[in-house]
Write a protein that holds these residues in place. Sequence first.
Motif, PDB file in Angstrom:
ATOM      1  N   ARG A 225       2.573  -4.651 -11.922  1.00  0.00           N
ATOM      2  CA  ARG A 225       1.263  -4.264 -11.356  1.00  0.00           C
ATOM      3  C   ARG A 225       0.171  -4.688 -12.329  1.00  0.00           C
ATOM      4  NH1 ARG A 225       1.804   0.113  -7.776  1.00  0.00           N
ATOM      5  NH2 ARG A 225      -0.433  -0.118  -7.417  1.00  0.00           N
ATOM      6  N   CYS A 229      -2.934   0.149 -11.883  1.00  0.00           N
ATOM      7  CA  CYS A 229      -2.414   1.132 -10.934  1.00  0.00           C
ATOM      8  C   CYS A 229      -2.647   2.543 -11.466  1.00  0.00           C
ATOM      9  CB  CYS A 229      -0.914   0.914 -10.701  1.00  0.00           C
ATOM     10  SG  CYS A 229       0.090   1.146 -12.191  1.00  0.00           S
ATOM     11  N   ARG A 436      -5.236   6.087 -14.684  1.00  0.00           N
ATOM     12  CA  ARG A 436      -5.193   4.716 -14.199  1.00  0.00           C
ATOM     13  C   ARG A 436      -5.083   3.785 -15.403  1.00  0.00           C
ATOM     14  NH1 ARG A 436      -5.831   1.382 -10.018  1.00  0.00           N
ATOM     15  NH2 ARG A 436      -6.765  -0.648 -10.407  1.00  0.00           N
TER      16      ARG A 436
END
Length: 452
Positions: A225, A229, A436
């Motif tokens: 990712r 994310c 995050r």
Amino acid sequence: MRVSALFRQAGIIAGDGLGELFDVVTLLAHQRLPAGRRLAIVGNAGGPLILAADAAAAAGLELPELAEPTRRALTGLLPPGAAVANPVDTIASVSGDAFEQALRTVSADGGIDAVLAVIAPTPLTGRDDLTVAAAAVTAVSTTPLAAVVLGQAPRVRTLTAPAQPGEPAPGAVPAFAVPEDAGRALSLAAEHAQWLRRPRGSVPAFDDVTPAGARDIIEAALADRSEGCWLRPTVAADLLAAGGIPVARPEHAVSAQMAADIAGRIGGPVALKAANPDLVHKSDRGGVRLDLATPADAAQAYRSMWAALGEAMGGATVQPMIAPGVETLVGIVQDPAFGPLIGFGLGGVLTDLLADRSYRLLPLTDRDAAELIRSLRGSALLFGYRGSPPADVAALEDVLLRVAQLADDLPEITEMDVNPLIVHEHGAVAVDVKIRVARVPRTPDPILRRLR
């Protein structure tokens, strides 16, 4: 509000507009910094003195009573009818020499940090006589002196006196057109002097922190990712724990039976929450169930939550209930101008409604952490408000410093929201955390973080 707090932390004098900036610069260019906020006002007209006193109070300055020896000396210097309290009203008939001696006397009062001379044009005394008197005082006084000269055209200018044989070189007194500008400039100068006297504090080193373990957690999350994310709740809790931050660890359940099994293993009241990290305001959408006393209660809560949210639920986390305390919020935000910031505020479901939060620059010192906590309007809740037990503020400060260390060590943390962090009489525990992460350039922006 955020920028103002950051500027204060960094010792930056921020004026409300270009005019105020020039006011402060003129004052600082010609006068010493005041040792405090205690101001004496001396003037030749009662009305302007009242306006100046009101302006000083509005700017956060204090007008203490002058010492008894100072008042006696003023009584002997000034014409009959003069008022020798604070403000000092020399009355309109005062001579230039008497006005100068009055300013010298007040400046020598040990209970005064700065003096403001208020000069109004009158038919009895030439205005220039009083401005020259004010300028003469600053050459021999160590107390900061400013003036308000009513009727002058410039917003701010400097007053100077001609040099006298055998006397020190004349100084310059900043003269303002209105008392409000003078009061604000003196207040900002006093605030800056207080910042300079403030202990710098220190950035603690934590022996129990495992930066390598925290970095491994982030690298694993970003392996597939790279665009970034939100961490799953269990992973976010692991990251906090790697920073030595107490956390009510959640366990992940993907069925009602798993939720019941975890609740049974915990052995006490539990909380069940939707596990989807992209789901915001879970409480509003029925994604939080509290005080589930038995495994059967946990299973039923899972089923009803699934019925309400479906696939958006993302499974559930089950964690032990934490005893009530003061609910706070601790977070990390990335500011495009300042870089990573530490945020702190009152937490829980009312956090957005109350909007009682503040921010600080990195690196965060122990002094910064203590001041950040006390900067909130609602900080009294942490110190035994109305008979409630005081919270463990030392534990809260420790959490703030540890979160700041994570932000410093791991720039990949682009956003963190620990809400609530419940602070008890003995300790503080993170109950819900959202983090995050994203890839960031390895070379730091040279513009950011120069303020510290």
